[in-house]
Write a protein that holds these residues in place. Sequence first.
Motif, PDB file in Angstrom:
ATOM      1  N   THR A  76      15.888  35.107 100.055  1.00 24.15           N
ATOM      2  CA  THR A  76      16.205  34.862  98.820  1.00 24.15           C
ATOM      3  C   THR A  76      15.201  35.293  97.773  1.00 24.15           C
ATOM      4  O   THR A  76      15.498  35.999  96.850  1.00 24.15           O
ATOM      5  N   ASP A 181      24.070  37.462  89.532  1.00 21.73           N
ATOM      6  CA  ASP A 181      23.858  36.071  89.180  1.00 21.73           C
ATOM      7  C   ASP A 181      23.304  35.136  90.302  1.00 21.73           C
ATOM      8  O   ASP A 181      23.914  35.062  91.550  1.00 21.73           O
ATOM      9  N   PRO A 182      22.054  34.745  90.232  1.00 23.86           N
ATOM     10  CA  PRO A 182      21.260  34.244  91.379  1.00 23.86           C
ATOM     11  C   PRO A 182      22.011  32.688  91.635  1.00 23.86           C
ATOM     12  O   PRO A 182      21.908  32.030  92.760  1.00 23.86           O
ATOM     13  N   ASN A 183      22.925  32.416  90.788  1.00 33.20           N
ATOM     14  CA  ASN A 183      23.657  31.001  90.972  1.00 33.20           C
ATOM     15  C   ASN A 183      24.886  31.362  91.860  1.00 33.20           C
ATOM     16  O   ASN A 183      25.539  30.277  92.272  1.00 33.20           O
ATOM     17  N   LYS A 184      25.423  32.338  92.137  1.00 30.84           N
ATOM     18  CA  LYS A 184      26.553  32.581  92.925  1.00 30.84           C
ATOM     19  C   LYS A 184      26.073  32.494  94.539  1.00 30.84           C
ATOM     20  O   LYS A 184      25.041  32.920  94.939  1.00 30.84           O
ATOM     21  N   TYR A 187      25.127  35.719  96.472  1.00 30.14           N
ATOM     22  CA  TYR A 187      24.142  36.432  95.520  1.00 30.14           C
ATOM     23  C   TYR A 187      23.295  37.408  96.253  1.00 30.14           C
ATOM     24  O   TYR A 187      23.275  38.589  96.122  1.00 30.14           O
TER      25      TYR A 187
END
Length: 312
Positions: A76, A181-184, A187
């Motif tokens: 990540t 979008d890192p919240n997906k 991602y």
Amino acid sequence: MQIRIVIAASILGAGFIASHAMASEAPAASPAAATPAAVVMPQSVDQAATIAALTQENALLQEKLKALQSCSITSTDLAARNSKRLKEITADVRAQRQSMADFESYVKWMSGHVAGYSKYIQAGSVAARFARVLPIPYAGQASLFTKFVSDAAVSLGATSVSINKYLGTSQQFLNRADALDPNKPNYNQEVSDLVRFADQDLLKGMGDVQERLVTTSQLSTSSLSFLESLNHYVGTTDEYWNKTKALLKSDDKAEKSFLAESTAALRNKAQVFNTKLQFFDSTVKKTSPQIKALVAYDDLVRSMEPKLAKAK
């Protein structure tokens, strides 16, 4: 890295246990070999000091292990790094797209420009039957100039197609980069896919446009050389021009004016075009290694998360 840390911890722990065991399993003195208390005390002190030193060393190693664990990088983290770099590349891509409109305009103008003086080449081909030497580049080879006009038209058409295709590819890249979008939940997958798209599609289209534009610049140089030479001989009484202008069947002054204006226009426009081409080349040289670096990091991400490679 996490695997290496576990192995290191195991080795360090084993070392500590072995040292402690050796210290605690020292052979006890037999009753027959008992020594005075004054001699035994230093041995007890040395043993305690050894254990204390080993304990301190183990504590220090545990601190180092914690530090190594805090420095470990996850897939990540790497995806976030690549995402940041992708968004930085979008700035250069947007700058390239602004130049594309100017390149397209110049290509269209060049297409009409080459077609505009093709009549001089055709007339020169006829005049070549009467004049032994043509006072233009490729003297006496008017047929090659006719081929040049034909090849130029094909090349300029291919450049226009390449520009339009890159406009579509680059816009797709920008849209996908802006949507990261890192919240997906997916991602990491989206970042990985976009890195591959940048390498396989964006970079390829960028290189194709660059190659086509360089060819267009070379065509401009050849065209300018032809017009400057022809324009020079228009004001003379050269036999070539006398026969050629008779075949053109137009006003001599108008032809001279047209050639002079065409030569000046091509020279000025070519200078502007080449300046923009140099800027485009600089962005390609900057972006290309950046994208290749992203691919290297993405390979590492995919080795840590094999499912990303399989999902493609």
